[in-house]
Design a protein around this motif. Structure first.
Motif, PDB file in Angstrom:
ATOM      1  N   GLY A  54       8.697  11.901  -1.840  1.00  5.72           N
ATOM      2  CA  GLY A  54       7.386  11.802  -1.239  1.00  5.72           C
ATOM      3  C   GLY A  54       6.935  10.359  -1.256  1.00  5.72           C
ATOM      4  O   GLY A  54       7.734   9.444  -1.470  1.00  5.72           O
ATOM      5  N   TYR A  55       5.645  10.156  -1.073  1.00  6.47           N
ATOM      6  CA  TYR A  55       5.121   8.798  -1.141  1.00  6.47           C
ATOM      7  C   TYR A  55       3.615   8.838  -1.372  1.00  6.47           C
ATOM      8  O   TYR A  55       2.954   9.857  -1.145  1.00  6.47           O
ATOM      9  N   CYS A  56       3.116   7.711  -1.841  1.00  7.32           N
ATOM     10  CA  CYS A  56       1.686   7.560  -2.102  1.00  7.32           C
ATOM     11  C   CYS A  56       1.186   6.349  -1.324  1.00  7.32           C
ATOM     12  O   CYS A  56       1.869   5.321  -1.247  1.00  7.32           O
TER      13      CYS A  56
ATOM     14  N   PHE B 180      -6.138   7.558  -3.760  1.00  9.01           N
ATOM     15  CA  PHE B 180      -4.691   7.716  -3.747  1.00  9.01           C
ATOM     16  C   PHE B 180      -4.409   8.911  -2.832  1.00  9.01           C
ATOM     17  O   PHE B 180      -4.955   9.995  -3.047  1.00  9.01           O
ATOM     18  N   VAL B 181      -3.546   8.715  -1.830  1.00 19.24           N
ATOM     19  CA  VAL B 181      -3.249   9.778  -0.880  1.00 19.24           C
ATOM     20  C   VAL B 181      -1.759  10.099  -0.990  1.00 19.24           C
ATOM     21  O   VAL B 181      -0.915   9.212  -0.822  1.00 19.24           O
ATOM     22  N   CYS B 182      -1.449  11.355  -1.278  1.00 23.18           N
ATOM     23  CA  CYS B 182      -0.079  11.742  -1.644  1.00 23.18           C
ATOM     24  C   CYS B 182       0.545  12.647  -0.585  1.00 23.18           C
ATOM     25  O   CYS B 182      -0.095  13.587  -0.094  1.00 23.18           O
ATOM     26  N   PHE B 183       1.824  12.361  -0.266  1.00 16.82           N
ATOM     27  CA  PHE B 183       2.535  13.046   0.802  1.00 16.82           C
ATOM     28  C   PHE B 183       3.913  13.492   0.331  1.00 16.82           C
ATOM     29  O   PHE B 183       4.404  13.044  -0.698  1.00 16.82           O
ATOM     30  N   SER B 184       4.549  14.369   1.155  1.00 21.67           N
ATOM     31  CA  SER B 184       5.858  14.917   0.802  1.00 21.67           C
ATOM     32  C   SER B 184       6.784  14.911   2.012  1.00 21.67           C
ATOM     33  O   SER B 184       6.430  15.427   3.074  1.00 21.67           O
TER      34      SER B 184
ATOM     35  N   GLN C  96       0.791  -1.237   0.000  1.00 21.22           N
ATOM     36  CA  GLN C  96       0.000   0.000   0.000  1.00 21.22           C
ATOM     37  C   GLN C  96       0.821   1.284   0.000  1.00 21.22           C
ATOM     38  O   GLN C  96       0.245   2.371  -0.070  1.00 21.22           O
ATOM     39  N   ILE C  97       2.129   1.189   0.066  1.00 23.98           N
ATOM     40  CA  ILE C  97       2.972   2.389   0.114  1.00 23.98           C
ATOM     41  C   ILE C  97       4.027   2.315  -0.982  1.00 23.98           C
ATOM     42  O   ILE C  97       4.719   1.302  -1.114  1.00 23.98           O
ATOM     43  N   THR C  98       4.147   3.394  -1.749  1.00 21.09           N
ATOM     44  CA  THR C  98       5.222   3.518  -2.731  1.00 21.09           C
ATOM     45  C   THR C  98       5.920   4.860  -2.527  1.00 21.09           C
ATOM     46  O   THR C  98       5.267   5.903  -2.461  1.00 21.09           O
ATOM     47  N   VAL C  99       7.241   4.820  -2.409  1.00 23.10           N
ATOM     48  CA  VAL C  99       8.038   6.041  -2.295  1.00 23.10           C
ATOM     49  C   VAL C  99       8.239   6.626  -3.687  1.00 23.10           C
ATOM     50  O   VAL C  99       8.520   5.897  -4.645  1.00 23.10           O
TER      51      VAL C  99
ATOM     52  N   GLU D 266      -2.087  15.616   0.343  1.00 21.77           N
ATOM     53  CA  GLU D 266      -1.918  15.923   1.760  1.00 21.77           C
ATOM     54  C   GLU D 266      -0.456  16.229   2.092  1.00 21.77           C
ATOM     55  O   GLU D 266       0.044  15.885   3.166  1.00 21.77           O
ATOM     56  N   VAL D 267       0.218  16.899   1.169  1.00 22.28           N
ATOM     57  CA  VAL D 267       1.645  17.151   1.382  1.00 22.28           C
ATOM     58  C   VAL D 267       1.897  18.069   2.580  1.00 22.28           C
ATOM     59  O   VAL D 267       2.990  18.064   3.157  1.00 22.28           O
ATOM     60  N   TYR D 268       0.882  18.848   2.986  1.00 21.86           N
ATOM     61  CA  TYR D 268       1.040  19.733   4.137  1.00 21.86           C
ATOM     62  C   TYR D 268       0.374  19.149   5.389  1.00 21.86           C
ATOM     63  O   TYR D 268      -0.068  19.894   6.268  1.00 21.86           O
TER      64      TYR D 268
END
Length: 382
Positions: free
Chosen positions: A241-243, A224-228, A88-91, A198-200
């Motif tokens: 980041g990652y998804c 899909f939830v995206c982060f930084s 469930q996680i990809t960098v 949701e990078v912030y």
């Protein structure tokens, strides 16, 4: 040689334009969203150590396994949900890449994507280059809230994705629990997917709880939830980041990912896997950035600009209604040239350049940077 452009109406981004103008006029750059203070020395030392220890070859395509495990543990603590690190996680090389890859994964020609404007500048080009159609809905000015009745009115059989962004760039608005209720009511029993930027996630203020999609297992199944990492650890130039997604969606995401970047910077992943165990680094981030926001607010109170409150992100918006008849882009250029401060006009975040006479300021700066900026802004009069 001639090629038919896939983005014929796209030019240089406003961030590049304003940053270059700031350099030309030796102006304080409060336009582009990056800190001007140093990141953690411990984290940079960990990167150097990883290189010296020989972690310089390809990492796993999906991301360093230990880093994904640590992210899974972090998510469980923050949002009380179990995310499998292997499925469930990809960098990814940045949050923007994660967003692009998610859209490329699911869009077919003619698919419609609901986008709320003002929108981060990559969203609509990402949709269009994949043959999708951006269905633009304006957030309600001046609080930049979502008009859910309009969302319902614009749903069609072609609606494939709803894009949300909280804390929001450029306005700093945040989603509420009621927004999640409305979103759930719209997507339940449909094939509509959610792309949540949701990078912030940690840059949220005033005691407000971040309404992450990860809090809601039913919504995550279609998201899909995206982060930084860059926004969390003050290293935007790292572009990491990652998804996070359901196993079935992530399997398709990785099909695209493997033939694009394939993998990400190994020593930085090794360093992050070690550093992420220091929870205070991200748990204290909201308090630290809110202090900067509040300090900037106190300075801006001495200017003619009118506050539009931000509750998250690196940014706060200010209205110049009644102060100038210039278009917001022209005023941004004027302030850079004549008052030594670069900002970003919010009209740049609308495809049709909607101008509500609002400028975006980045307050993620050292105090002396903000002090210098205010010196120029105080002298601006109606």
């Amino acid at each position: 040689m001639y090629i038919q452009s896939k983005l014929p109406n796209v030019g240089t981004t406003i961030f590049t334009v304003m940053s270059q103008l700031a350099v030309e006029h030796n102006a304080v750059n409060l336009g582009q969203g990056f800190p001007d203070f140093m990141m953690s020395e411990e984290l940079t030392d960990l990167v150097a150590k990883a290189m010296r220890d020989g972690f310089n070859q390809y990492a796993h395509m999906n991301g360093l396994p230990l880093l994904r495990e640590r992210l899974s543990e972090k998510v469980a603590q923050l949002y009380q949900i179990n995310i499998h690190p292997d499925t469930q996680i990809t960098v990814t090389p940045g949050g923007t890449y994660a967003i692009y890859t998610a859209l490329t994964t699911v869009l077919q020609p003619g698919d419609e994507v609901i986008v709320f404007e003002p929108a981060y500048d990559s969203y609509i080009p990402n949709i269009e280059v994949n043959g999708g159609v951006a269905v633009r809905i304006a957030l309600q000015y001046p609080d930049y809230s979502i008009p859910w009745d309009e969302v319902r009115a614009k749903l069609t059989s072609k609606t494939r994705v709803i894009m949300i962004n909280s804390p929001h760039n450029p306005t700093g608005s945040v989603l509420s629990e009621q927004d999640i209720v409305e979103l759930r009511s719209i997507v339940t029993n449909t094939n509509i997917l959610i792309l949540s930027d949701e990078v912030y996630e940690h840059l949220i203020y005033d005691g407000i709880t971040h309404q992450s999609i990860l809090r809601h297992a039913d919504l995550l199944e279609r998201s899909f939830v995206c982060f930084s990492f860059g926004k969390t650890y003050h290293c935007t130039g790292w572009k990491l980041g990652y998804c996070i997604a359901s196993p079935s969606l992530m399997a398709e995401f990785r099909k695209i990912h493997q033939f694009n970047c394939f993998t990400c910077d190994t020593p930085k992943q090794v360093a992050l896997a070690a550093h992420i165990t220091h929870k205070e680094a991200y748990l204290s981030l909201g308090t630290m950035l809110q202090e900067k926001r509040d300090y900037f607010r106190s300075l801006m109170a001495n200017t003619a600009f009118k506050l539009i409150p931000s509750h998250g992100s690196y940014f706060e918006c200010y209205s110049f209604e009644g102060l100038s008849n210039l278009a917001d882009k022209d005023l941004a250029i004027y302030l850079t040239k004549h008052h030594g401060v670069a900002t970003v006009p919010v009209s740049a975040f609308y495809k049709d350049s909607t101008d509500n006479q609002v400028l975006r300021f980045c307050f993620a700066k050292q105090k002396n940077t903000l002090d210098k900026a205010i010196e120029g802004l105080v002298s601006f009069k109606a």
